[in-house]
Design an enzyme around this catalytic site. Structure first.
Site, PDB file in Angstrom:
ATOM      1  N   HIS A  65      -2.195  -5.407   1.621  1.00 22.93           N
ATOM      2  CA  HIS A  65      -3.487  -6.074   1.450  1.00 22.93           C
ATOM      3  C   HIS A  65      -3.223  -7.490   0.942  1.00 22.93           C
ATOM      4  CE1 HIS A  65      -7.565  -6.942   0.016  1.00 22.93           C
ATOM      5  NE2 HIS A  65      -6.967  -7.436  -1.058  1.00 22.93           N
ATOM      6  N   ASN A  77      -2.099   0.118   6.977  1.00 24.81           N
ATOM      7  CA  ASN A  77      -1.549  -1.161   7.454  1.00 24.81           C
ATOM      8  C   ASN A  77      -0.673  -1.876   6.430  1.00 24.81           C
ATOM      9  OD1 ASN A  77      -3.578  -1.996   5.789  1.00 24.81           O
ATOM     10  ND2 ASN A  77      -4.719  -3.161   7.317  1.00 24.81           N
ATOM     11  N   TYR A  88     -12.197  -1.683  -3.750  1.00 25.11           N
ATOM     12  CA  TYR A  88     -12.775  -1.911  -2.414  1.00 25.11           C
ATOM     13  C   TYR A  88     -14.303  -1.772  -2.425  1.00 25.11           C
ATOM     14  CZ  TYR A  88      -8.217  -2.066  -0.055  1.00 25.11           C
ATOM     15  OH  TYR A  88      -6.971  -2.425   0.388  1.00 25.11           O
ATOM     16  N   LYS A  98       0.829  -1.213   0.000  1.00 23.84           N
ATOM     17  CA  LYS A  98       0.000   0.000   0.000  1.00 23.84           C
ATOM     18  C   LYS A  98       0.867   1.270   0.000  1.00 23.84           C
ATOM     19  CE  LYS A  98      -3.957  -2.195   2.320  1.00 23.84           C
ATOM     20  NZ  LYS A  98      -4.883  -2.089   3.456  1.00 23.84           N
TER      21      LYS A  98
END
Ligand code: CMP
Length: 141
Positions: A115, A112, A49, A9
């Site tokens: 993915h 985070n 998403y 990401k």
């Protein structure tokens, strides 16, 4: 052999963690059979998403995923989908196991670093969202 889609990401790329994270992935036995660096537009991030469109975090997720370049990867290995999710750790790095990528490198569940597809159906759909057949290499040649 199973395939999964990973995305390094924008925070992973921005913090110069790409090399380190790729090394963890390779050391865990994954073969990289597709890789590219792209900048998602809000539309392409939102399309990826789409299942989260009604969630409260959707707008922030789209802003974050289109905030800089990211690196989609196709990873191949026996049990690739589950093994990548184990290597990544929990969505929230505070809940992630020691030694997982998110525990080691992620800041928050919003940012985070990586993915990974959550099922064979998602893996197929997500791989074809980013890659055409011609962009997937064969490692037997
Ligand atoms: P990812 O595995 O890419 O799939 C959906 C993403 O939404 C997730 O990682 C998180 O980065 C992001 N996200 C942001 N806020 C939340 C939240 N409250 N719960 C779950 N996922 C969240």
């Amino acid at each position: 052999m199973e395939r999964t889609l990973a995305i390094l990401k924008p925070d992973c790329v921005r913090k110069n963690l790409t090399g380190k994270v790729l090394q963890h992935i390779i050391d865990a036995g994954f073969k990289i059979v597709g890789m590219k660096m792209i900048s998602l537009t809000p539309d392409t991030a939102g399309g990826f998403y789409d299942v989260h469109r009604e969630r409260h975090f959707f707008t922030d997720l789209v802003v974050y995923m289109s905030s800089g370049p990211c690196i989609p990867l196709i990873l191949e290995k026996e049990n690739a989908i589950a093994d990548l999710r184990t290597l990544m750790g929990a969505t929230d790095p505070r809940e992630a196991e020691e030694g997982t990528l998110r525990k080691l490198y992620a800041e928050s569940k919003e940012q985070n670093i990586i993915h990974g597809s959550d099922s064979p159906e998602s893996a197929d759909k997500e791989i074809s969202y980013f890659f055409s057949g011609r962009e997937i290499v064969s490692l037997t040649r």
